[in-house]
Scaffold this active site. Sequence first.
Site, PDB file in Angstrom:
ATOM      1  N   CYS A  89      10.109   2.333  11.653  1.00 31.54           N
ATOM      2  CA  CYS A  89       9.711   3.599  11.022  1.00 31.54           C
ATOM      3  C   CYS A  89       8.378   3.366  10.311  1.00 31.54           C
ATOM      4  O   CYS A  89       7.675   2.403  10.638  1.00 31.54           O
ATOM      5  CB  CYS A  89      10.807   4.126  10.103  1.00 31.54           C
ATOM      6  SG  CYS A  89      11.201   3.087   8.681  1.00 31.54           S
ATOM      7  N   ASP A 129      12.369  12.173   8.149  1.00 32.29           N
ATOM      8  CA  ASP A 129      12.072  11.189   7.107  1.00 32.29           C
ATOM      9  C   ASP A 129      12.631  11.687   5.775  1.00 32.29           C
ATOM     10  O   ASP A 129      12.183  12.708   5.253  1.00 32.29           O
ATOM     11  CB  ASP A 129      10.551  11.005   7.002  1.00 32.29           C
ATOM     12  CG  ASP A 129      10.190   9.788   6.168  1.00 32.29           C
ATOM     13  OD1 ASP A 129      11.078   9.264   5.464  1.00 32.29           O
ATOM     14  OD2 ASP A 129       9.029   9.356   6.230  1.00 32.29           O
ATOM     15  N   ARG A 131      14.514   4.852   6.853  1.00 34.50           N
ATOM     16  CA  ARG A 131      15.211   5.055   8.130  1.00 34.50           C
ATOM     17  C   ARG A 131      15.540   3.757   8.865  1.00 34.50           C
ATOM     18  O   ARG A 131      16.704   3.519   9.223  1.00 34.50           O
ATOM     19  CB  ARG A 131      14.368   5.959   9.042  1.00 34.50           C
ATOM     20  CG  ARG A 131      14.245   7.374   8.553  1.00 34.50           C
ATOM     21  CD  ARG A 131      13.157   8.144   9.278  1.00 34.50           C
ATOM     22  NE  ARG A 131      11.821   7.639   8.941  1.00 34.50           N
ATOM     23  CZ  ARG A 131      10.686   8.102   9.446  1.00 34.50           C
ATOM     24  NH1 ARG A 131      10.730   9.080  10.326  1.00 34.50           N
ATOM     25  NH2 ARG A 131       9.525   7.594   9.066  1.00 34.50           N
TER      26      ARG A 131
HETATM   27  P1  4NP Z   1      10.591   5.423   6.146  1.00 32.09           P
HETATM   28  O1  4NP Z   1      10.148   6.440   4.986  1.00 32.09           O
HETATM   29  O2  4NP Z   1       9.457   5.412   7.153  1.00 32.09           O
HETATM   30  O3  4NP Z   1      11.828   6.021   6.700  1.00 32.09           O
HETATM   31  O4  4NP Z   1      10.801   4.081   5.484  1.00 32.09           O
HETATM   32  C1  4NP Z   1       8.914   6.302   4.338  1.00 32.09           C
HETATM   33  C2  4NP Z   1       8.842   5.508   3.212  1.00 32.09           C
HETATM   34  C3  4NP Z   1       7.615   5.342   2.567  1.00 32.09           C
HETATM   35  C4  4NP Z   1       6.493   5.980   3.055  1.00 32.09           C
HETATM   36  C5  4NP Z   1       6.572   6.777   4.195  1.00 32.09           C
HETATM   37  C6  4NP Z   1       7.787   6.933   4.828  1.00 32.09           C
HETATM   38  N1  4NP Z   1       5.242   5.810   2.383  1.00 32.09           N
HETATM   39  O5  4NP Z   1       4.243   6.358   2.869  1.00 32.09           O
HETATM   40  O6  4NP Z   1       5.167   5.097   1.388  1.00 32.09           O
END
Ligand code: 4NP
Length: 153
Positions: free
Chosen positions: A3, A119, A9
């Site tokens: 991800c 997300d 995720r």
């Molecule tokens: P993930 O969610 O991709 O499901 O881990 C996110 C967590 C942090 C960020 C973006 C998506 N971020 O930009 O910090």
Amino acid sequence: MVCLGNICRSPLAEGILQQKAERAGLGWHVDSAGTNGYHTGEPPHHLSIKVAKENGIDISKQRSRKFTAADFDNYDIIYAMAADVLADIKQISRHQFDATKVDLFLNELYPGQDREVPDPWYGPEPGYHEVFAIIDEACSSIVKKYSNQTINE
Ligand code: 4NP
């Protein structure tokens, strides 16, 4: 399991698939990574940890890492949680990108539909429960698919 941040995720996907694979007697090594590297070294988001724990899975010891081109050498299958992640994977891996090893994760549950795992990062706890349920269902499909293949070989 890939991800963006490797804190919401994909840590769930790693924990869920690893547990299902073990229970099915598949000797798989499941790992996860993120394409943006913003949270390198951090544990998963506290709500991902909480929701996993409520479902009997401990993901608290995972640590975020950035996806690298070498993941194409080290893993047989690479699942992207969403289309932006898939685009990042292509950009990071360049000539090492191998389309035969990569797919959108939810294409295992909804073949050819190119659906995305939402997300939950920007929202409250219910989003994490929703995402857990979606990932859990897709992981069941994956284990079923490969368990059947093993039996037929
Ligand atoms: P993930 O969610 O991709 O499901 O881990 C996110 C967590 C942090 C960020 C973006 C998506 N971020 O930009 O910090």
